[in-house]
Structures are given as structure tokens and as C-alpha cells.
Design a protein around this motif. Structure first.
Motif, mmCIF file in Angstrom:
data_model
loop_
_atom_site.group_PDB
_atom_site.id
_atom_site.type_symbol
_atom_site.label_atom_id
_atom_site.label_comp_id
_atom_site.label_asym_id
_atom_site.label_seq_id
_atom_site.Cartn_x
_atom_site.Cartn_y
_atom_site.Cartn_z
ATOM 1 N N VAL A 170 0.852 -1.183 0.000
ATOM 2 C CA VAL A 170 0.000 0.000 0.000
ATOM 3 C C VAL A 170 0.893 1.242 0.000
ATOM 4 C CG1 VAL A 170 -1.792 1.276 1.219
ATOM 5 C CG2 VAL A 170 -1.831 -1.223 1.211
ATOM 6 N N VAL A 171 0.672 2.133 -0.957
ATOM 7 C CA VAL A 171 1.498 3.326 -1.091
ATOM 8 C C VAL A 171 0.723 4.546 -0.610
ATOM 9 C CG1 VAL A 171 2.789 2.373 -3.018
ATOM 10 C CG2 VAL A 171 0.752 3.730 -3.469
ATOM 11 N N SER A 172 1.473 5.537 -0.183
ATOM 12 C CA SER A 172 0.864 6.778 0.303
ATOM 13 C C SER A 172 0.332 7.600 -0.870
ATOM 14 C CB SER A 172 1.899 7.577 1.082
ATOM 15 O OG SER A 172 1.416 8.872 1.378
ATOM 16 N N PRO A 173 -0.751 8.338 -0.670
ATOM 17 C CA PRO A 173 -1.259 9.182 -1.767
ATOM 18 C C PRO A 173 -0.286 10.286 -2.165
ATOM 19 C CG PRO A 173 -2.423 9.627 0.282
ATOM 20 C CD PRO A 173 -1.604 8.407 0.523
ATOM 21 N N GLY A 174 0.641 10.630 -1.282
ATOM 22 C CA GLY A 174 1.644 11.633 -1.609
ATOM 23 C C GLY A 174 2.934 11.052 -2.135
ATOM 24 N N LEU A 229 -6.542 0.768 -5.993
ATOM 25 C CA LEU A 229 -6.868 -0.134 -4.883
ATOM 26 C C LEU A 229 -5.702 -0.347 -3.931
ATOM 27 C CD1 LEU A 229 -8.982 -2.839 -6.768
ATOM 28 C CD2 LEU A 229 -9.811 -1.024 -5.252
ATOM 29 N N VAL A 230 -4.489 0.029 -4.323
ATOM 30 C CA VAL A 230 -3.325 -0.110 -3.431
ATOM 31 C C VAL A 230 -2.765 1.257 -3.040
ATOM 32 C CG1 VAL A 230 -2.704 -2.390 -4.295
ATOM 33 C CG2 VAL A 230 -1.743 -0.361 -5.393
ATOM 34 N N THR A 231 -3.575 2.287 -3.182
ATOM 35 C CA THR A 231 -3.152 3.640 -2.810
ATOM 36 C C THR A 231 -4.046 4.146 -1.693
ATOM 37 O OG1 THR A 231 -2.456 4.063 -5.085
ATOM 38 C CG2 THR A 231 -2.722 5.970 -3.642
ATOM 39 N N GLY A 232 -3.433 4.677 -0.645
ATOM 40 C CA GLY A 232 -4.196 5.220 0.466
ATOM 41 C C GLY A 232 -4.941 6.486 0.064
ATOM 42 N N PHE A 233 -5.783 6.957 0.958
ATOM 43 C CA PHE A 233 -6.546 8.178 0.706
ATOM 44 C C PHE A 233 -6.628 8.980 1.996
ATOM 45 C CE2 PHE A 233 -9.536 5.035 2.177
ATOM 46 C CZ PHE A 233 -10.430 5.732 2.981
ATOM 47 N N VAL A 234 -6.966 10.242 1.847
ATOM 48 C CA VAL A 234 -7.038 11.162 2.981
ATOM 49 C C VAL A 234 -8.499 11.413 3.316
ATOM 50 C CG1 VAL A 234 -6.444 13.451 3.842
ATOM 51 C CG2 VAL A 234 -4.863 12.242 2.316
ATOM 52 N N LYS A 235 -8.821 11.238 4.597
ATOM 53 C CA LYS A 235 -10.189 11.466 5.068
ATOM 54 C C LYS A 235 -10.129 12.152 6.426
ATOM 55 C CE LYS A 235 -14.553 9.135 6.165
ATOM 56 N NZ LYS A 235 -15.257 7.845 6.265
ATOM 57 N N ASP A 236 -10.806 13.289 6.531
ATOM 58 C CA ASP A 236 -10.849 14.068 7.773
ATOM 59 C C ASP A 236 -9.446 14.391 8.283
ATOM 60 O OD1 ASP A 236 -13.609 13.920 7.693
ATOM 61 O OD2 ASP A 236 -13.678 12.088 8.916
ATOM 62 N N GLY A 237 -8.523 14.690 7.359
ATOM 63 C CA GLY A 237 -7.171 15.071 7.739
ATOM 64 C C GLY A 237 -6.248 13.926 8.071
ATOM 65 N N ALA A 238 -6.738 12.677 8.038
ATOM 66 C CA ALA A 238 -5.920 11.504 8.347
ATOM 67 C C ALA A 238 -5.728 10.672 7.088
ATOM 68 C CB ALA A 238 -6.580 10.660 9.442
ATOM 69 N N THR A 239 -4.552 10.076 6.970
ATOM 70 C CA THR A 239 -4.232 9.220 5.825
ATOM 71 C C THR A 239 -4.619 7.784 6.144
ATOM 72 O OG1 THR A 239 -2.390 10.660 5.211
ATOM 73 C CG2 THR A 239 -2.415 8.451 4.274
ATOM 74 N N VAL A 247 -10.689 -0.249 -0.394
ATOM 75 C CA VAL A 247 -11.632 -0.864 -1.333
ATOM 76 C C VAL A 247 -13.030 -0.275 -1.153
ATOM 77 C CG1 VAL A 247 -12.743 -3.028 -1.986
ATOM 78 C CG2 VAL A 247 -10.284 -2.990 -1.503
ATOM 79 N N LYS A 248 -13.470 -0.123 0.093
ATOM 80 C CA LYS A 248 -14.793 0.456 0.343
ATOM 81 C C LYS A 248 -14.870 1.888 -0.188
ATOM 82 C CE LYS A 248 -15.817 -2.322 4.466
ATOM 83 N NZ LYS A 248 -16.097 -2.291 5.923
ATOM 84 N N TYR A 249 -13.817 2.654 0.032
ATOM 85 C CA TYR A 249 -13.805 4.038 -0.452
ATOM 86 C C TYR A 249 -13.858 4.083 -1.974
ATOM 87 C CZ TYR A 249 -12.087 8.767 -1.356
ATOM 88 O OH TYR A 249 -11.950 10.046 -1.818
ATOM 89 N N TYR A 250 -13.153 3.178 -2.642
ATOM 90 C CA TYR A 250 -13.149 3.147 -4.107
ATOM 91 C C TYR A 250 -14.527 2.769 -4.648
ATOM 92 C CZ TYR A 250 -12.261 1.498 -8.846
ATOM 93 O OH TYR A 250 -12.323 1.291 -10.198
ATOM 94 N N LEU A 251 -15.177 1.797 -4.034
ATOM 95 C CA LEU A 251 -16.493 1.380 -4.502
ATOM 96 C C LEU A 251 -17.520 2.497 -4.347
ATOM 97 C CD1 LEU A 251 -16.647 -2.282 -3.130
ATOM 98 C CD2 LEU A 251 -16.220 -1.537 -5.490
ATOM 99 N N ARG A 252 -17.352 3.358 -3.347
ATOM 100 C CA ARG A 252 -18.300 4.453 -3.135
ATOM 101 C C ARG A 252 -17.970 5.695 -3.967
ATOM 102 N NH1 ARG A 252 -17.469 3.247 2.461
ATOM 103 N NH2 ARG A 252 -16.290 5.193 2.590
ATOM 104 N N SER A 253 -16.796 5.758 -4.558
ATOM 105 C CA SER A 253 -16.401 6.991 -5.242
ATOM 106 C C SER A 253 -16.128 6.768 -6.732
ATOM 107 C CB SER A 253 -15.169 7.596 -4.545
ATOM 108 O OG SER A 253 -14.116 6.632 -4.488
ATOM 109 N N TRP A 254 -14.943 6.265 -7.086
ATOM 110 C CA TRP A 254 -14.522 6.225 -8.482
ATOM 111 C C TRP A 254 -14.933 4.962 -9.224
ATOM 112 C CZ3 TRP A 254 -13.260 10.787 -10.019
ATOM 113 C CH2 TRP A 254 -12.630 11.690 -9.173
#
Length: 674
Positions: A170-174, A229-239, A247-254
Motif C-alpha cells: 500500500v502506497v501513500s497518496p503523496g 486499490l493499493v493507494t491510500g486516501f485522505v479522510k478528515d485530515g488523516a491518511t 476498497v470500500k472508499y473506491y467502490l463508493r467513489s470512483w
């Protein structure tokens, strides 16, 4: 010893005993003479050090009692004052740390502080001596003797790893490679924005370039799904780096956007590959229309424009100049205007061509009644019409010829009224902001020059002030002070420590000890960067310290260059002069380990200089919070003090440590890490 005498009741000594006593007398006389010679050498060494520091009256003479016997004491006279220094407490380097305010020079004084064996000349600070004596010491110079900590002890790990564990895949979004991947995706989105409307509305044969770009685009966005699917995401200021949450975030968004774009794209590509080009489609007269309908399905790829904002935000994050940010905003507005004109031109041409075969008059039939133009001529005529709807420029002889064309033209005018006003207003605001920034700086410098003239400041001083202010103003634009960014006050303590560590640590790791601490205890280094480091600046020609001044900080050069000069130990020698550069050297490290260090040379800035200063007491208070780190630093301090004693004996004392020359030596003082 007195010769043996004969007394009543005693037997006279034999001849052998007399010879033995004579030999002992001669041996003691030789040792006595050696002691007298050693005292004389000691006196000469003290006088030499007094000359080095400009204090010739520190040691006037060393008195020897009687026939040369000193009774184990040396009397040091200076300005009618006499002090007795016991030989067992005496060292060739006395403490030069206290100043006599009445006479204006340094006097030898005995200060009560811990002294390690053999280090009386440069005693350790009390905090390091106590740490070395602490129970439970487990550091060894040899790695084979080193006692490793228990697995559950994570004081030396990166705090980010302590907060959240995540799989290595899993890689960081940055992540830098992830950002480059997104930038390439942004380039493909711009390509689709230009090419897809052309393919959907105009008829032209595909070239090798367009075919290759279609396949590249299709493969890239297909591979982008597993990459997401192997990249993290930022939510509420936390990575967030947990695979399930990703996976859940991807299914709800892109996920829905990818399905709506990839399914028609793959269908169209496979259909074109199996069936062939437009000439092979059923061989009917409506083959071109059939191909155009299929190409319209690819317009679903334009939904990816929603991802363009993410790409533009990533580009903005890499711009550290306010001028570059304003320029990017202007370019973005111009590109938005051209993209709207491009899209409207394609739709305007499609409306005209769709009714051409029905007998209804259209603008394309009226404009090209007796000619058959190429597709790019048709495009530029339509683009000219579209852009004139936004700007008050001359219009081409193109007019709507039926109801549908006239309704579309009216809609474009209404849209242009709002859209063009927004674009022009945004560009005007950016240009005004850019001009205002330059005007404020010009006004400030004008006020400074006026102030210097009104107060009759000498010309040479005025020039120095202006030159330094110009340099500082330029640096301020490049390196903003953290207190100028008010929103950074919202950061948590750990994030603030990580931010300051990222700013200061690259300049500190030129020292091998800080480089080792960065891997040994990241938390300690982050606290040091926040609480023990302060920034300071010097103008060209400014003096940081002079000989015989008390040392207060350890310095690292961030930018610029200084010149260090030390008076000669022997009067006939030349002064020692060396340059201090950023990224190589550090200054006054002795302050960190021994109390009351007195500078032995002068340090002057040759250009404008920015420096990092580390306070020894704050450094010690932070390092001692973690016992293993404190023990490592204490052991280093003892080794450094021994080396400092050797340099003193050889006459090589200096306030500057040339990292390019002694870096390996300094590294050898550090105990082996984990």
C-alpha cells in the motif's frame, strides 16, 4: 636518606647494606631532578597558552621551594594574587571559563564539576557524566557486546509506523511515483478533451498516432483501477492505509465512473478491431453515420474530467512561489475558455451536419455550397464562430439557418454572458494581485531608502543595510517563516514536529551524530528540531563571535559562507584561516559537551548567511528523556572530549569542525547502533 649511624645495642651495618643505601640515594636524586624538569616544562606550556589567549600575566612564575622541591604544589601568581594548585588536580589546560571583571582578563579558577579520569582539561557537562554512570547501561563500543532492546521497545522507530501499521504494497497518496502517475493521467484527460469531440463530430481517417494514443489511454485507465486499490486516501485530515477501507472508499467513489468509461471504451475498441474501419461497415450509404454513433459512445470518457481537479491540486502543491501560483491560475482560466470554445465548435458543426441530408437549410450547406472542404477547415470555421460568441470581435459569415441552429446560438450567447464574465473576472483579479505584490515591495524599499536619508545614515552603512534587506526579502519569499502561515497553528503537536524536522534536519545531518540519531530515534530528532533549534541570520561582514568569548550554541550553516581565523599559538606563525561552508562543516560543537567553552578564534560572514543554532541545555533536556539515546550521546561526548584533549596537546584547537576532513573520525566516536 641520612646515613646509618651506630647506636648502643645495635650492630654496625655491613658493607653491602651501605652500598645499597648509596644506590637508593642516587635513584631518588634522579627522580627528584626529573620532577623539577617536568615542572619547568609545565610552566612553559602554561605561558604558551597564556600568550595564545593574550593573557601574559596569568602565569608570572612558578615558585619552587628550597633547593627545587615544590612540596607537591605549584604557586601561580597574577596581579599580586597567589593561588595554590595541587599537582594531583592540575592539568596542562586550565579552565579559561571565568572572567575577572576588575582586571578585564581571564583567571584560572577551580570549578566544582564532574571530571573523568584523564579529562581534567575538558570536563564533561554534569548531565552527560551522570548518564554515563547511570545503572543499567547497555551500550558497548563493540557491536558484539551490544545488548539489543526487547522487541516490544519501539522508542527508536518512526512515529508514523507506531500510529498505523499497513502492508508494504500500500502506497501513500503523496508518494512521488503516485503523483507522477496522476500527472500522466491528467495529460491523457487533456488529450481526450481535445480528440474525443473531434472524432465524434468530424469525419477523418485515424492516423497511427491516434490509434496508438487510444490504446495507451485505454490500457492506462484499466491499470489505474488496481493502482487505485493499493493507494491510500485522505479522510478528515488523516491518511487511511488499510486495504479494506481503501476498497470500500473506491467502490463508493470512483468505481461507477470507471465502469461508465471503461465498458464503452473497451466495447468500441473491440468492435473497431473486429469489424474494421468505416469502409467495411455493412457497405451501406449510412456507414459514416454508424461509425459516428459508435464514436459518440466514447464521449463517456469525458466523465474523467472530474479527476482533473485532483491533478491540478497536485500540481499546485508542488508550486512554492506565489507568482507561479497566480500564473498557473491565469493559464488555467485561458485553457478553460479555449476548451469551452472547442466543445461548442464541435457541437455547432454537428448540428449543421445532422440536418444536411434532410433538405433543411443548414449553415454548413450555405457556407460550403459549391466546395467540399477538409475536416480541419470545417473545424477552424466552427471554432472561429464559437470564440466570437465570447469576445466582441469580428464574426465570420456564418449564421444559423434553421430553428435548431438558432436556438443553439441563443443558448451559447446566454452561456457566454456568464462564462466569459467569470473567466475574464478571474484573470483580471489574478493580474491585479500580481501587480499589487510588486507594488507593495517597491513601496517598502522606497520607504526604507527615505528613512535612511532622513536620518543621515552613513553611505557605507546604508548600502550594507539595503543589501541585507534585499537579501532577507528574497529569502523570505523563498523560505516563509512558519508564523506567517496562520493555518499551520492548527496542526497537531506530532505533525508540527515532523514539519520542523523536515525543515531543519537536512542541515543538521551533516554531523554524523545527528545522522545516526535520525535512524536511532526519530521522535527525539523531531523534538530537537522543534524545541532546541532556532534560526539566525548574518549580513555580509557580521561577526558571530570573537576569541575569549563564551560559547553558547552549536551552529550549522544553512546557506552562505563564513571565514574563521584563529590566532597563532607561536607568535612567529601565521594565523589559521579556513572557510566554513553549508553542507560540510559545523561550529562550536565543544559547547554541547564541555561547560564554559571559550572561543579560540573569530568567525565572520563573507556573504549573507542563514544558520541553525542548537542550545546545549535544551538539547540535553530532550535527549535525556530516553535513556538509551542519552547513553549513546553520553558515550559519544566522552569520546569527543578525549579527542578534544588530544587536539589541545597538539595545538590544533579550533571552534570549527571541518566535516569533509574529520567526518570519519567523528563517526568512530559513536557507539554502534541497533
Amino acid at each position: 636518606l641520612p646515613p646509618p649511624t651506630k647506636t648502643n645495642g645495635e650492630v654496625e651495618s655491613s658493607k653491602t647494606e651501605v652500598e645499597l643505601l648509596d644506590w637508593l640515594r642516587e635513584l631518588l636524586a634522579e627522580h627528584h631532578q626529573g620532577i623539577v624538569e617536568s615542572l619547568e616544562e609545565l610552566k612553559q606550556g602554561q605561558r604558551g597558552l597564556a600568550k595564545l589567549f593574550g593573557m601574559n600575566d596569568r602565569f608570572d612564575h612558578t615558585s619552587v621551594n628550597g633547593n627545587g622541591s615544590s612540596n607537591g604544589k605549584v604557586q601561580v601568581n597574577g596581579n599580586s594574587e597567589t593561588k595554590e594548585l595541587h599537582m594531583e588536580d592540575f592539568s596542562p589546560l586550565a579552565d579559561f571559563g571565568q572572567h575577572d571583571k576588575q582586571h578585564g582578563h581571564v583567571r584560572p579558577t577551580q570549578v566544582a564539576r564532574p571530571v573523568l579520569p584523564g579529562l581534567q582539561g575538558f570536563p564533561l557537562r554534569e548531565v552527560w557524566d551522570e548518564t554515563l554512570k547511570a545503572k543499567g547501561q547497555n551500550l558497548r563500543t563493540n557491536s558484539s557486546d551490544f545488548i539489543a532492546p526487547k522487541p516490544e521497545e519501539h522508542w527508536f522507530e518512526d512515529p508514523s509506523e507506531l500510529v498505523e501499521r499497513h502492508p508494504s504494497f500500500v502506497v501513500s497518496p503523496g508518494n512521488r511515483y503516485r503523483v507522477l502517475w496522476d500527472l500522466f493521467g491528467g495529460f491523457l484527460i487533456f488529450y481526450d478533451l481535445f480528440v474525443i469531440p473531434l472524432k465524434a463530430c468530424f469525419t477523418f481517417d485515424p492516423s497511427s498516432f491516434t490509434i496508438a494514443m487510444d490504446w495507451l489511454t485505454l490500457l492506462f485507465w484499466t491499470l489505474n483501477v488496481p493502482v487505485t486499490l493499493v493507494t491510500g486516501f485522505v479522510k478528515d485530515g488523516a491518511t487511511i492505509m488499510e486495504p479494506k477501507k481503501i476498497v470500500k472508499y473506491y467502490l463508493r467513489s470512483w468505481f461507477i465512473i470507471d465502469v461508465l468509461t471503461l465498458v464503452p471504451d473497451w466495447s468500441m475498441t473491440l468492435f473497431e478491431t473486429i469489424v474494421g474501419d468505416a469502409g467495411d461497415l455493412a457497405g451501406a450509404s449510412d456507414s459514416v453515420k454508424s461509425l459516428r454513433i459508435l464514436r459518440l459512445a466514447r464521449t463517456a470518457r469525458l466523465i474523467r474530467l472530474l479527476k482533473l481537479k485532483k491533478v491540478l491540486d497536485a500540481v499546485s502543491d508542488y508550486l512554492d512561489s506565489e507568482y507561479a501560483g497566480i500564473a498557473l491560475n491565469i493559464v488555467k482560466m485561458i485553457c478553460m475558455l479555449l476548451a469551452m470554445c472547442h466543445f461548442l465548435a464541435c457541437v455547432w458543426f454537428l448540428i449543421g451536419e445532422s440536418s444536411r441530408d434532410t433538405g433543411v437549410p443548414t449553415w454548413t450547406k450555405d457556407f460550403w455550397e459549391y466546395e467540399d472542404p477538409t475536416w480541419y477547415v470545417q473545424y477552424f470555421v466552427a471554432f472561429h464562430w464559437a470564440i466570437t460568441q465570447f469576445t466582441p470581435s469580428s464574426k465570420p459569415p456564418v449564421q444559423p439557418s434553421n430553428l435548431s441552429e438558432r436556438c443553439f446560438a441563443i443558448s451559447v450567447v446566454v452561456f457566454a454572458l456568464v462564462g466569459f464574465s467569470y473567466v475574464v473576472g478571474s484573470i483580471t483579479g489574478s493580474l491585479a494581485q500580481l501587480r499589487g505584490m510588486s507594488e507593495q515591495a517597491t513601496k517598502d524599499f522606497w520607504l526604507m531608502r527615505r528613512f535612511l536619508r532622513r536620518n543621515s545614515v552613513p553611505l557605507d552603512l546604508s548600502i550594507r543595510i539595503q543589501r541585507f534587506v534585499e537579501h532577507a526579502h528574497g529569502k523570505q519569499k523563498e523560505l516563509m517563516a512558519i508564523n506567517e502561515v496562520k493555518v499551520l497553528s492548527l496542526l497537531s503537536r506530532q505533525l508540527m514536529e515532523e514539519l520542523l524536522c523536515a525543515m531543519n534536519l537536512p542541515h543538521m545531518t551533516v554531523h554524523p551524530l545527528f545522522e545516526r540519531l535520525r535512524h536511532f530515534s526519530v521522535i527525539t530528532v523531531q523534538r530537537l528540531a522543534k524545541e532546541a533549534v532556532q534560526r539566525t541570520s548574518l549580513a555580509r561582514g557580521d561577526t558571530l563571535f570573537l576569541p575569549n568569548q563564551s560559547g553558547t550554541f552549536l551552529y550549522f550553516v544553512a546557506t552562505g559562507r563564513l571565514q574563521y581565523s584563529r590566532p597563532p599559538i607561536i607568535m612567529d606563525d601565521d594565523p589559521r584561516v579556513e572557510l566554513v561552508d553549508s553542507g560540510e562543516d559545523w561550529i562550536a560543537e565543544q559547547v554541547m559537551w564541555t561547560p564554559d567553552w571559550i572561543h579560540v578564534g573569530e568567525l565572520v560572514a563573507t556573504v549573507e548567511v542563514d544558520m541553525l543554532a542548537i542550545h546545549p541545555d535544551r538539547f540535553a533536556s530532550i535527549v535525556t528523556l530516553v535513556l538509551p539515546v542519552a547513553q549513546l550521546v553520553s558515550k559519544y561526548s566522552r569520546n569527543f572530549s578525549r579527542w578534544l584533549e588530544e587536539q589541545s596537546m597538539m595545538g590544533n584547537l579550533s571552534d570549527v569542525v571541518q566535516g569533509d576532513e574529520v567526518s570519519d573520525t567523528i563517526t568512530s566516536f559513536i557507539p554502534d547502533s541497533f
